[in-house]
Design an enzyme around this catalytic site. Structure first.
Site, PDB file in Angstrom:
ATOM      1  N   LYS A   1       0.428  -0.828   0.112  1.00 46.42           N
ATOM      2  CA  LYS A   1      -0.528  -0.265   0.341  1.00 46.42           C
ATOM      3  C   LYS A   1       0.760   1.550  -0.299  1.00 46.42           C
ATOM      4  O   LYS A   1       1.150   2.262  -1.014  1.00 46.42           O
ATOM      5  CB  LYS A   1      -0.864   0.017   1.377  1.00 46.42           C
ATOM      6  CG  LYS A   1      -1.503   1.168   1.284  1.00 46.42           C
ATOM      7  CD  LYS A   1      -2.883   0.680   2.367  1.00 46.42           C
ATOM      8  CE  LYS A   1      -3.333   0.807   3.704  1.00 46.42           C
ATOM      9  NZ  LYS A   1      -3.256   2.574   4.458  1.00 46.42           N
TER      10      LYS A   1
ATOM     11  N   ARG B   1       2.802   5.669  -3.199  1.00 45.13           N
ATOM     12  CA  ARG B   1       3.874   7.616  -3.582  1.00 45.13           C
ATOM     13  C   ARG B   1       4.352   6.693  -5.044  1.00 45.13           C
ATOM     14  O   ARG B   1       4.555   7.506  -5.573  1.00 45.13           O
ATOM     15  CB  ARG B   1       5.330   6.124  -2.956  1.00 45.13           C
ATOM     16  CG  ARG B   1       4.795   6.851  -1.091  1.00 45.13           C
ATOM     17  CD  ARG B   1       6.347   5.952  -0.564  1.00 45.13           C
ATOM     18  NE  ARG B   1       5.918   6.401   0.929  1.00 45.13           N
ATOM     19  CZ  ARG B   1       5.243   6.169   1.638  1.00 45.13           C
ATOM     20  NH1 ARG B   1       4.271   5.552   1.468  1.00 45.13           N
ATOM     21  NH2 ARG B   1       5.423   7.057   3.080  1.00 45.13           N
TER      22      ARG B   1
ATOM     23  N   GLY C   1      -4.671   8.399   5.508  1.00 52.79           N
ATOM     24  CA  GLY C   1      -4.075   8.678   6.051  1.00 52.79           C
ATOM     25  C   GLY C   1      -2.828   9.731   5.292  1.00 52.79           C
ATOM     26  O   GLY C   1      -2.158  10.719   4.976  1.00 52.79           O
TER      27      GLY C   1
ATOM     28  N   ARG D   1      -8.627  12.007  12.648  1.00 52.00           N
ATOM     29  CA  ARG D   1      -6.919  11.906  12.781  1.00 52.00           C
ATOM     30  C   ARG D   1      -6.302  13.282  13.425  1.00 52.00           C
ATOM     31  O   ARG D   1      -6.139  14.173  12.351  1.00 52.00           O
ATOM     32  CB  ARG D   1      -6.656  10.893  11.515  1.00 52.00           C
ATOM     33  CG  ARG D   1      -7.045   9.601  12.001  1.00 52.00           C
ATOM     34  CD  ARG D   1      -7.128   8.734  10.674  1.00 52.00           C
ATOM     35  NE  ARG D   1      -5.761   7.984  10.821  1.00 52.00           N
ATOM     36  CZ  ARG D   1      -4.578   7.186  10.286  1.00 52.00           C
ATOM     37  NH1 ARG D   1      -5.439   6.889   8.966  1.00 52.00           N
ATOM     38  NH2 ARG D   1      -3.646   7.260  10.746  1.00 52.00           N
TER      39      ARG D   1
ATOM     40  N   SER E   1       7.059   8.650  12.730  1.00 50.30           N
ATOM     41  CA  SER E   1       6.117   8.572  11.585  1.00 50.30           C
ATOM     42  C   SER E   1       6.937   8.958  10.334  1.00 50.30           C
ATOM     43  O   SER E   1       7.407  10.071   9.291  1.00 50.30           O
ATOM     44  CB  SER E   1       4.890  10.108  11.891  1.00 50.30           C
ATOM     45  OG  SER E   1       4.537   9.792  10.902  1.00 50.30           O
TER      46      SER E   1
ATOM     47  N   GLN F   1       4.782   9.047   8.068  1.00 44.96           N
ATOM     48  CA  GLN F   1       3.852  10.575   7.118  1.00 44.96           C
ATOM     49  C   GLN F   1       3.950  11.299   6.688  1.00 44.96           C
ATOM     50  O   GLN F   1       4.382  12.350   5.961  1.00 44.96           O
ATOM     51  CB  GLN F   1       2.158   9.908   7.496  1.00 44.96           C
ATOM     52  CG  GLN F   1       1.664   8.557   6.673  1.00 44.96           C
ATOM     53  CD  GLN F   1       0.424   8.207   7.439  1.00 44.96           C
ATOM     54  OE1 GLN F   1      -0.271   9.014   8.378  1.00 44.96           O
ATOM     55  NE2 GLN F   1      -0.002   6.896   6.247  1.00 44.96           N
TER      56      GLN F   1
ATOM     57  N   ASP G   1       1.617  -1.568  12.037  1.00 37.90           N
ATOM     58  CA  ASP G   1       0.360  -2.047  10.833  1.00 37.90           C
ATOM     59  C   ASP G   1      -0.291  -3.614  11.669  1.00 37.90           C
ATOM     60  O   ASP G   1      -1.085  -3.585  11.453  1.00 37.90           O
ATOM     61  CB  ASP G   1      -0.077  -1.497   9.834  1.00 37.90           C
ATOM     62  CG  ASP G   1      -0.354  -0.576   9.509  1.00 37.90           C
ATOM     63  OD1 ASP G   1      -0.507   0.789  10.559  1.00 37.90           O
ATOM     64  OD2 ASP G   1       0.291  -0.346   7.708  1.00 37.90           O
TER      65      ASP G   1
ATOM     66  N   ARG H   1      -6.912   2.002  17.730  1.00 39.87           N
ATOM     67  CA  ARG H   1      -6.018   0.503  18.430  1.00 39.87           C
ATOM     68  C   ARG H   1      -5.771  -0.835  19.113  1.00 39.87           C
ATOM     69  O   ARG H   1      -5.593  -1.764  19.418  1.00 39.87           O
ATOM     70  CB  ARG H   1      -5.129  -0.014  17.114  1.00 39.87           C
ATOM     71  CG  ARG H   1      -5.995   0.366  15.322  1.00 39.87           C
ATOM     72  CD  ARG H   1      -4.703  -0.060  15.021  1.00 39.87           C
ATOM     73  NE  ARG H   1      -5.511  -0.052  13.139  1.00 39.87           N
ATOM     74  CZ  ARG H   1      -5.153  -0.035  11.931  1.00 39.87           C
ATOM     75  NH1 ARG H   1      -3.808  -0.053  12.106  1.00 39.87           N
ATOM     76  NH2 ARG H   1      -5.789   0.011  10.757  1.00 39.87           N
TER      77      ARG H   1
ATOM     78  N   ARG I   1      -7.634  -4.394   9.769  1.00 36.92           N
ATOM     79  CA  ARG I   1      -6.840  -4.502  10.354  1.00 36.92           C
ATOM     80  C   ARG I   1      -7.621  -5.001  10.891  1.00 36.92           C
ATOM     81  O   ARG I   1      -7.244  -5.735  11.560  1.00 36.92           O
ATOM     82  CB  ARG I   1      -5.509  -3.281  10.593  1.00 36.92           C
ATOM     83  CG  ARG I   1      -4.996  -2.565   9.642  1.00 36.92           C
ATOM     84  CD  ARG I   1      -3.589  -2.932   9.436  1.00 36.92           C
ATOM     85  NE  ARG I   1      -3.017  -1.820   7.945  1.00 36.92           N
ATOM     86  CZ  ARG I   1      -2.500  -2.747   7.405  1.00 36.92           C
ATOM     87  NH1 ARG I   1      -2.738  -4.260   6.478  1.00 36.92           N
ATOM     88  NH2 ARG I   1      -1.516  -2.675   5.908  1.00 36.92           N
TER      89      ARG I   1
HETATM   90  C1  S3P Z   1       2.686   4.492   6.206  1.00 35.58           C
HETATM   91  C2  S3P Z   1       3.040   4.582   7.615  1.00 35.58           C
HETATM   92  C3  S3P Z   1       3.074   5.020   8.591  1.00 35.58           C
HETATM   93  C4  S3P Z   1       1.316   3.460   8.580  1.00 35.58           C
HETATM   94  C5  S3P Z   1       0.665   3.810   7.051  1.00 35.58           C
HETATM   95  C6  S3P Z   1       0.997   3.432   6.293  1.00 35.58           C
HETATM   96  C7  S3P Z   1       3.376   4.713   4.891  1.00 35.58           C
HETATM   97  O1  S3P Z   1       2.413   5.766   9.146  1.00 35.58           O
HETATM   98  O2  S3P Z   1       1.001   2.928  10.022  1.00 35.58           O
HETATM   99  O3  S3P Z   1      -0.179   2.248   7.065  1.00 35.58           O
HETATM  100  O4  S3P Z   1       2.661   4.445   4.317  1.00 35.58           O
HETATM  101  O5  S3P Z   1       3.800   6.209   5.125  1.00 35.58           O
HETATM  102  P1  S3P Z   1       2.780   6.559  10.164  1.00 35.58           P
HETATM  103  O6  S3P Z   1       3.377   7.795   9.667  1.00 35.58           O
HETATM  104  O7  S3P Z   1       1.575   7.227  10.835  1.00 35.58           O
HETATM  105  O8  S3P Z   1       3.026   5.926  11.295  1.00 35.58           O
END
Ligand code: S3P
Length: 435
Positions: free
Chosen positions: A19, A24, A91, A119, A164, A166, A317, A348, A390
């Site tokens: 994913k 990306r 997210g 979130r 993180s 993200q 995850d 979670r 999940r």
């Molecule tokens: C992800 C980063 C993780 C992960 C999410 C996908 C990503 O989140 O939990 O399912 O693709 O960058 P966080 O960056 O909030 O830890």
């Protein structure tokens, strides 16, 4: 969805595309000059949200049966969306796209479903504002909907309190449009797909791990990205359910194919090894630019482990699934340093421990994780997924190894990351019955 006790799972599983890498691929492809070709793309709802957002900004994306073609228009080729960008449940879409939008010369609005819109977004709003971005939470809650207006970006050296990917990626993507070198330091290294992939698209990203375990990624402003051919590896976060099912359902033997084993993602494999899993790596290779392997998993007696510290971002995850494994293991498993679980698609810590209690497990939630005393008989239960993919998949697997019937409410939410999950589970049971 109803799940009955299984007498054994047997056969091969081809794991759908990762994913994180699928998102990306589309995003960087849209910002590159030329046509990016993506195979084994994850056709899950989250990644389709990313496609629809970029189409809304004028990028032509062909989604055919065997590949995705992203006709990129370069770093400055996006056009102003006519509608609010719908990020759905995702997210990753929201936070990464925000970094990109911060560098555009047009205004945009982003909004998603109820879960997404609750979130925390201050974690990206704060650093992006520090870079000069005009980004705000429209209702002032620190959550989406977000409004992003044109701003002039300058580089920063940002220290994030959370590991993180993200957050890191949002800042690095904005950094492509900033003057000077932008850096992000995180307490421990989170998944590094953005760093690896941006470099292969022609950006200049450097990554360092410091002696204390913290990690810095930095990016220089970029003139141009170049289209790539990407073969997305199978998602270890999706493989996790079949690894776990193979381990806890008696008389099982599963060959789980083409699993991405990038060390920043593969913490689950270390955990199950430490629990005593019978798991063999086959066909290890890096043909796709990311390491992959086929995993041969057989039913095993498991023992408790402690999951903590730098390992947490490498398996964040997978924690609902690990918690289920712990309920079937001998001894007391402790999961700590995982407060980030509270801000995923659901809280979670809460949804995992409630579902485990529902099935008879002995579990105590904590501020940053949970304690699971394994060995209690686990029985079927009525599990509310709370629309969290999940949770739905982890407890479907629990149901296979539990006594009696398990029902999963709103089980269709698995489509977010694993369309066809239940059909695959069903097929593997059929195979075991034939043998
Ligand atoms: C992800 C980063 C993780 C992960 C999410 C996908 C990503 O989140 O939990 O399912 O693709 O960058 P966080 O960056 O909030 O830890």
């Amino acid at each position: 969805m109803e799940i009955k006790t299984s007498t054994g799972l047997c056969g091969e599983v081809d794991i759908p595309g990762d994913k994180s890498i699928s998102h990306r691929s589309v995003m960087f492809g849209a910002l590159a000059k030329g046509t990016t070709e993506i195979t084994h793309f994850l056709q899950g709802a989250d990644c389709l949200s990313t496609i629809s957002c970029f189409r809304e900004m004028g990028i032509e994306i062909e989604n055919t049966a065997d590949k995705i073609l992203v006709h990129g228009k370069g770093l400055h080729g996006l056009s102003a969306p006519r509608r609010t960008l719908n990020v759905g449940n995702s997210g990753t879409t929201t936070r990464l796209i925000s970094g990109i939008l911060a560098g555009q010369g047009f205004e945009s609005l982003l909004s998603g479903d109820d879960s997404l819109n609750s979130r925390p977004m201050n974690r990206i709003i704060r650093p992006l504002k520090e870079m000069g971005a005009e980004i705000e939470s429209i209702d002032g809650s620190g959550c989406a909907p977000l409004r992003i207006r044109p701003g002039v970006l300058h580089s920063i050296d940002y220290t994030s309190t959370v590991a993180s990917a993200q957050v890191k990626s949002a800042i690095l993507l904005a950094g492509l449009y900033a003057s000077g070198t932008t850096s992000v330091t995180e307490p421990v290294l989170s998944r590094n797909h953005t760093e690896l992939m941006l470099n292969s698209f022609g950006a200049d990203v450097a990554a360092v791990i410091h002696k204390d375990g913290s990690a810095t990624a930095s990016v220089r402003p970029c003139e141009e990205l170049f289209a790539q051919k990407i073969k997305v590896p199978g998602d270890i976060s999706s493989a996790a359910y079949f690894i776990a099912a193979g381990l806890i359902v008696p008389h099982s033997e599963l060959l789980i194919k083409n699993v991405g084993i990038n060390p920043t993602r593969a913490g689950l494999l270390d955990v199950v090894k430490a629990m005593g899993a019978d798991i063999t790596y086959l066909n290890v290779n890096s043909d796709s630019g990311e390491p992959t392997a086929d995993l041969l998993v057989r039913s095993s007696s498991l023992k408790a482990v402690t999951v903590e510290g730098a390992a947490i971002p490498t398996l964040i995850d997978e924690i609902p699934m690990i918690a289920v494994l712990a309920a079937f293991a001998d001894g007391t498993t402790v999961i700590r340093d995982a407060a980030e679980l509270k801000v995923k698609e659901t809280d979670r810590i809460k949804t995992t421990t409630e579902a485990l209690l529902n099935m008879g497990a002995d579990v105590t939630p904590t501020e940053d994780g949970m304690i699971i005393r394994g060995g209690n008989p686990i029985h079927g239960g009525q599990i509310d997924s709370f629309l969290d993919h999940r949770i739905a998949m982890a407890f479907a697997v629990a149901g296979l190894a539990a006594d009696g019937l398990t029902t999963i409410k709103d089980s269709q939410c698995v489509d977010v990351s694993y369309p066809g999950f239940f059909e695959t589970l069903q097929r593997l049971q059929g195979k075991a019955n034939e043998n």
